[in-house]
Design a protein around this motif. Structure first.
Motif, PDB file in Angstrom:
ATOM      1  N   PRO A 297      19.741  60.137  22.780  1.00  0.00           N
ATOM      2  CA  PRO A 297      20.399  60.589  21.737  1.00  0.00           C
ATOM      3  C   PRO A 297      20.723  62.200  21.968  1.00  0.00           C
ATOM      4  CG  PRO A 297      17.975  60.339  21.230  1.00  0.00           C
ATOM      5  CD  PRO A 297      18.284  59.902  22.641  1.00  0.00           C
ATOM      6  N   ALA A 298      21.991  62.560  21.675  1.00  0.00           N
ATOM      7  CA  ALA A 298      22.425  63.910  21.951  1.00  0.00           C
ATOM      8  C   ALA A 298      22.754  64.517  20.538  1.00  0.00           C
ATOM      9  CB  ALA A 298      23.514  64.026  22.968  1.00  0.00           C
ATOM     10  N   ALA A 299      23.172  63.771  19.598  1.00  0.00           N
ATOM     11  CA  ALA A 299      23.532  64.419  18.396  1.00  0.00           C
ATOM     12  C   ALA A 299      23.401  63.256  17.424  1.00  0.00           C
ATOM     13  CB  ALA A 299      24.916  65.124  18.405  1.00  0.00           C
ATOM     14  N   ILE A 300      23.420  63.845  16.004  1.00  0.00           N
ATOM     15  CA  ILE A 300      23.250  62.813  14.962  1.00  0.00           C
ATOM     16  C   ILE A 300      24.193  63.522  13.827  1.00  0.00           C
ATOM     17  CG2 ILE A 300      21.178  63.984  13.996  1.00  0.00           C
ATOM     18  CD1 ILE A 300      20.601  61.030  13.067  1.00  0.00           C
ATOM     19  N   ALA A 301      24.956  62.574  13.120  1.00  0.00           N
ATOM     20  CA  ALA A 301      25.773  63.183  12.225  1.00  0.00           C
ATOM     21  C   ALA A 301      25.885  62.050  10.833  1.00  0.00           C
ATOM     22  CB  ALA A 301      27.228  63.405  12.299  1.00  0.00           C
ATOM     23  N   ASN A 302      26.295  62.471   9.660  1.00  0.00           N
ATOM     24  CA  ASN A 302      26.660  61.695   8.535  1.00  0.00           C
ATOM     25  C   ASN A 302      28.115  61.583   8.240  1.00  0.00           C
ATOM     26  OD1 ASN A 302      23.408  62.741   7.666  1.00  0.00           O
ATOM     27  ND2 ASN A 302      24.099  60.576   6.933  1.00  0.00           N
ATOM     28  N   ASN A 303      28.476  60.221   7.807  1.00  0.00           N
ATOM     29  CA  ASN A 303      30.087  60.289   7.042  1.00  0.00           C
ATOM     30  C   ASN A 303      29.878  60.100   5.425  1.00  0.00           C
ATOM     31  OD1 ASN A 303      29.466  57.737   6.706  1.00  0.00           O
ATOM     32  ND2 ASN A 303      30.640  56.983   8.329  1.00  0.00           N
ATOM     33  N   SER A 304      30.765  60.281   4.921  1.00  0.00           N
ATOM     34  CA  SER A 304      31.032  60.165   3.556  1.00  0.00           C
ATOM     35  C   SER A 304      30.488  58.834   2.910  1.00  0.00           C
ATOM     36  CB  SER A 304      32.395  60.405   3.097  1.00  0.00           C
ATOM     37  OG  SER A 304      33.069  59.171   3.407  1.00  0.00           O
ATOM     38  N   LYS A 305      30.296  57.878   3.685  1.00  0.00           N
ATOM     39  CA  LYS A 305      29.843  56.549   3.395  1.00  0.00           C
ATOM     40  C   LYS A 305      28.144  56.320   3.353  1.00  0.00           C
ATOM     41  CE  LYS A 305      32.825  54.636   6.288  1.00  0.00           C
ATOM     42  NZ  LYS A 305      33.392  53.673   6.934  1.00  0.00           N
ATOM     43  N   GLY A 306      27.568  57.516   3.843  1.00  0.00           N
ATOM     44  CA  GLY A 306      26.233  57.276   3.950  1.00  0.00           C
ATOM     45  C   GLY A 306      25.761  56.686   5.249  1.00  0.00           C
ATOM     46  N   GLU A 307      26.584  56.676   6.224  1.00  0.00           N
ATOM     47  CA  GLU A 307      26.294  55.944   7.654  1.00  0.00           C
ATOM     48  C   GLU A 307      25.893  57.322   8.655  1.00  0.00           C
ATOM     49  OE1 GLU A 307      29.388  52.336   7.886  1.00  0.00           O
ATOM     50  OE2 GLU A 307      30.054  54.209   8.790  1.00  0.00           O
TER      51      GLU A 307
ATOM     52  N   GLY B 259      15.993  66.928  18.647  1.00  0.00           N
ATOM     53  CA  GLY B 259      17.174  67.513  19.435  1.00  0.00           C
ATOM     54  C   GLY B 259      18.495  67.740  18.385  1.00  0.00           C
ATOM     55  N   ASP B 260      18.354  67.166  17.200  1.00  0.00           N
ATOM     56  CA  ASP B 260      19.437  67.592  16.353  1.00  0.00           C
ATOM     57  C   ASP B 260      19.076  67.045  15.095  1.00  0.00           C
ATOM     58  OD1 ASP B 260      22.157  68.304  15.496  1.00  0.00           O
ATOM     59  OD2 ASP B 260      23.129  66.533  16.236  1.00  0.00           O
ATOM     60  N   ILE B 261      20.114  67.582  13.909  1.00  0.00           N
ATOM     61  CA  ILE B 261      19.696  67.340  12.577  1.00  0.00           C
ATOM     62  C   ILE B 261      21.203  67.125  11.777  1.00  0.00           C
ATOM     63  CG2 ILE B 261      19.480  69.903  12.255  1.00  0.00           C
ATOM     64  CD1 ILE B 261      17.456  69.519   9.904  1.00  0.00           C
ATOM     65  N   THR B 262      21.044  66.459  10.887  1.00  0.00           N
ATOM     66  CA  THR B 262      22.087  66.269   9.786  1.00  0.00           C
ATOM     67  C   THR B 262      21.510  66.197   8.405  1.00  0.00           C
ATOM     68  OG1 THR B 262      24.231  65.013   9.540  1.00  0.00           O
ATOM     69  CG2 THR B 262      22.122  63.886  10.154  1.00  0.00           C
ATOM     70  N   VAL B 263      22.434  66.449   7.265  1.00  0.00           N
ATOM     71  CA  VAL B 263      22.060  66.527   6.230  1.00  0.00           C
ATOM     72  C   VAL B 263      23.272  65.879   5.238  1.00  0.00           C
ATOM     73  CG1 VAL B 263      21.430  67.747   4.077  1.00  0.00           C
ATOM     74  CG2 VAL B 263      20.801  68.627   6.270  1.00  0.00           C
ATOM     75  N   ASP B 264      22.765  64.697   4.733  1.00  0.00           N
ATOM     76  CA  ASP B 264      24.030  63.960   3.781  1.00  0.00           C
ATOM     77  C   ASP B 264      24.312  64.616   2.375  1.00  0.00           C
ATOM     78  OD1 ASP B 264      22.144  63.185   1.945  1.00  0.00           O
ATOM     79  OD2 ASP B 264      21.831  61.031   2.915  1.00  0.00           O
ATOM     80  N   GLY B 265      25.086  63.909   1.726  1.00  0.00           N
ATOM     81  CA  GLY B 265      25.405  64.266   0.424  1.00  0.00           C
ATOM     82  C   GLY B 265      24.524  64.623  -0.538  1.00  0.00           C
ATOM     83  N   ASP B 266      23.463  63.797  -0.526  1.00  0.00           N
ATOM     84  CA  ASP B 266      22.360  64.028  -1.341  1.00  0.00           C
ATOM     85  C   ASP B 266      21.125  64.878  -1.014  1.00  0.00           C
ATOM     86  OD1 ASP B 266      23.140  62.206  -3.542  1.00  0.00           O
ATOM     87  OD2 ASP B 266      22.377  60.304  -2.189  1.00  0.00           O
ATOM     88  N   GLY B 267      21.517  65.542   0.103  1.00  0.00           N
ATOM     89  CA  GLY B 267      20.472  66.463   0.625  1.00  0.00           C
ATOM     90  C   GLY B 267      19.198  66.046   1.567  1.00  0.00           C
TER      91      GLY B 267
END
Length: 718
Positions: free
Chosen positions: A364-374, A314-322
């Motif tokens: 689950p409707a959406a997923i995201a990352n923050n700068s702390k890797g959470e 349903g959703d996708i997110t990418v962190d700072g390391d790819g």
């Protein structure tokens, strides 16, 4: 009132769970046993490996907006208005501010990094209607997929309306195209990529002014063997009456710091995740360590008992390391891959008690990352955000894998050693250590580690280096052996006739009707196959004993080919091959062929007897023995660079065996070549019918046995 109390009870339960997580002195190992989910890894062969938790519940956000908003001076608003209502999207900016598309309340909600209410955006000048997507660029401008109004809205950092981009007007946009924006992303140029509901054409690409540029990153239509058959026999009119086969519509998208655009699709079975460059070309195929196992890669992991339904990402997110994280809307599974598409972890849990468990998402409707890797997962049923923080094990894997992805293999080795110490069955650790060994030119160790991890490409490259070293060390000896053999053969060719004439001795010729003579008849089939099979029928050049010996040798050769082929060409040898079912299938198909061919040829004036068909069908398996064993031995000295040679030799076995069966039918039944092919096709059809009837008989027998057993149990009980 009941709804209000239910929300309060759920919030208290979540607070208690989150507080338990935050208690000092609670180690990861002790806490892992109380987690509401298990974490797994799946290797290249589909085997599940249970790992330490990669992420731990760190709390919930968004459930107490009424309280925080009242503290912010908005206490006059209604609680039902301030609580989230069926939110659809989530975005975290570079400062870790959280933006929520609160679809049911027709607004965008902003929270600070700690989850405290900051403001709501309703755009009074042009009210939002069921907004489903939100994106914030580096300048703080807010882009909203205003689904109910069929438009894209742009706000400045203060929430003031900048643009309202309606359906783009372009001759290149079909009039039948339904423009319902549900999500959007914006690149560094200001170009907008809109995900529209059910649009199989791809993302709608707009320039900063809202002009239509084109469709971006569409999926391809799958093409099966049945489709090829229809294309071959269908007329144009028949095609026009067929339902159109359309590619899957993109469900969601995101963009990383390097400008790569990622899409996820629900309706397809492979390549559900794409990593697209500016030209719309997918960068993931062929990059995975297990890329050589299959041409089409499936993303979205499921447990064995969940295989009845395909993943619905349903959703996708990418962190700072790819690292790529996706969420499955069917099984509530979160799967994480590295930048090359290699699986790192996945986890899921039972959602029955999701309203009272921290870390468990019901819808689950959406997923995201923050700068702390959470990871932040938006739950549209419970109307809150679950926060997951990386565990010590997860951080260790991420750090080691980031170094490996950057090509710093030696620097990553100590970290991978620690990961392997914690979990010896975790394949990414083996792969990382193998790459480090290869970098340090320790090719034997690299080959062994790649083998244990099941990575064909790395194993082949390491084996190539080891083979080169071996040849360099033994080249002189090999050349001496070759020269010596050449001299011996040359002398034998010149002297053998003189020696026989001088001594008057020669090898005795076996009788044509002896066992040795009938086995020797195999070599007649190589030169003159039709005459050879004719001799089996009319001159008695085969017997039951010779046929059974050849059949047993063919079965043994087939088994050796399956179990003895190099890991490079048969990766299943790494996990072991059960030869019993393969042998039973081989014998069953061969025996079914003998029966079906005899029955069909008997109806079509065939002259062969049952024993002739049995003998001939055994002798026709000779290529499996003659070529199969040497090819299997040769495979142990070959790498992926010689894969075309290996497949050519395997194809030669199949083609030669098929031709021998055609010549067998021709010689034994006295058919022409065309008649033989026709009889073989009918025999294969009869064989298929026999197999189906056997399955039906087995099923009915099981049903009868179960009925008799249940009847017996009922009589005994009464």
């Amino acid at each position: 009132m009941n709804t209000k109390w239910l929300r309060i009870v759920s919030a208290l339960a979540l607070l208690l769970t989150a507080a338990a997580v935050a208690l000092p002195g609670s180690g990861t190992r002790a806490y892992a046993s109380s987690l509401p989910y298990d974490t797994y890894y799946k290797d290249g062969f589909g085997q599940l490996v249970k790992t330490q938790a990669a992420y731990l519940p760190a709390g919930v956000l968004g459930y107490n907006l009424a309280v925080t908003a009242a503290d912010a001076g908005s206490g006059t608003a209604e609680t039902s208005k301030l609580s989230l209502n069926q939110p659809k999207d989530l975005f975290v900016d570079e400062q870790d501010n959280i933006y929520i598309a609160d679809t049911g309340n027709n607004r965008i909600v902003q929270l600070d990094p700690s989850g405290q209410f900051v403001r709501e955006l309703t755009v009074p000048d042009s009210p939002l209607k069921k907004p489903s997507g939100v994106f914030v660029n580096k300048e703080g401008n807010i882009y909203i997929a205003d689904t109910g109004n069929n438009r894209v809205v742009t706000l400045d950092s203060e929430g003031r309306l900048l643009k309202a981009l309606e359906r783009p007007k372009s001759t290149y946009l079909p009039a039948s195209f339904k423009y319902d924006p549900i999500n959007l992303i914006v690149d560094k140029r200001g170009f907008i990529y809109v995900t529209t509901l059910g649009a199989y054409q791809g993302l709608v690409e707009l320039d900063p002014d809202g002009n239509f540029i084109g469709f971006f990153g569409p999926n391809r239509v799958s093409f099966s063997v049945f489709d090829a058959f229809k294309r071959f026999i269908y007329t144009r009119e028949m095609y026009q009456r067929e339902l159109k086969k359309l590619p899957g519509a993109i469900a969601n998208s995101t963009i990383d710091k390097d400008g790569f655009i990622y899409t996820v699709t629900k309706e397809i079975q492979t390549n559900q995740i794409k990593k697209l460059n500016i030209a719309g070309l997918d960068q993931l195929p062929g990059k995975s360590d297990f890329a050589s196992l299959a041409s089409g890669r499936s993303f979205g992991e499921v447990l064995h008992w969940q295989r009845d339904l395909s993943p619905q990402l349903g959703d996708i997110t990418v962190d700072g390391d790819g690292n790529i994280s996706v969420v499955d809307s069917i099984w509530n599974t979160i799967s994480q891959y590295d930048r090359s598409g290699n699986l790192l972890f996945f986890w899921s849990s039972d959602t029955i008690n999701a309203t009272s468990k921290s870390g468990v998402v019901k819808t689950p409707a959406a997923i995201a990352n923050n700068s702390k890797g959470e990871l932040l997962i938006l739950d549209s049923t419970n109307n809150l955000i679950q926060v997951l923080r990386p565990s010590a094990f997860g951080n260790l894997v991420h750090e080691a894998n980031a170094l490996t992805q950057e090509g710093k293999y030696v620097e990553s080795e100590p970290l991978w050693n620690e990961v392997r110490r914690l979990n010896a069955q975790y394949s990414p650790a083996l792969i990382g250590l193998a790459k480090a060994a290869y970098k340090q030119e320790d090719y034997p160790r690299a080959q062994q580690l790649f083998y244990e991890a099941g990575v064909i490409g790395g194993y082949s490259e390491s084996f190539w280096q080891n083979r080169l070293t071996w040849f360099q060390q033994h080249f002189g000896l090999l050349m001496n052996i070759v020269i010596a053999l050449g001299v011996v053969l040359l002398l034998w060719g010149k002297l053998k006739h003189r020696l026989r004439f001088a001594s008057g001795w020669s090898l005795p010729e076996p009788s044509a009707h002896s066992l040795a003579g009938r086995l020797r008849h195999l070599f007649v089939l190589i030169k003159h196959p039709v005459d050879g099979f004719y001799s089996i029928r009319y001159e008695g050049k085969a017997s039951l004993a010779s046929s059974l010996i050849i059949l047993a040798a063919a079965i043994a050769a087939f088994s050796y080919m399956e179990a003895g082929t190099s890991f490079v060409f048969n990766p299943k040898v790494q996990i072991g091959i059960d030869l019993v079912p393969l042998t039973v299938q081989f014998i069953g198909i061969w025996l079914g062929w003998v029966i079906s061919n005899y029955l069909i040829s008997s109806l079509l004036r065939g002259e062969g007897r049952f024993r002739d068909v049995l003998y001939g069908s055994s002798y026709a398996l000779f290529p499996i023995i003659l070529i199969g064993i040497p090819v299997t031995l040769l495979s142990r000295a070959m790498t992926l660079d010689e894969v075309s040679i290996f497949h050519f030799l395997k194809l030669a076995i199949v083609l030669w065996t098929a031709l021998l069966f055609i010549w067998m039918v021709q010689g034994i039944h006295n058919y022409t070549f065309i008649e033989s092919i026709f009889v073989i096709l009918l025999s294969l059809l009869a064989l298929t019918i026999i197999v189906i009837l056997i399955f039906i008989l087995i099923s009915l027998s099981n049903e009868l046995i179960n009925f008799i057993n249940s009847l017996y149990q009922e009589v005994i009980i009464r």
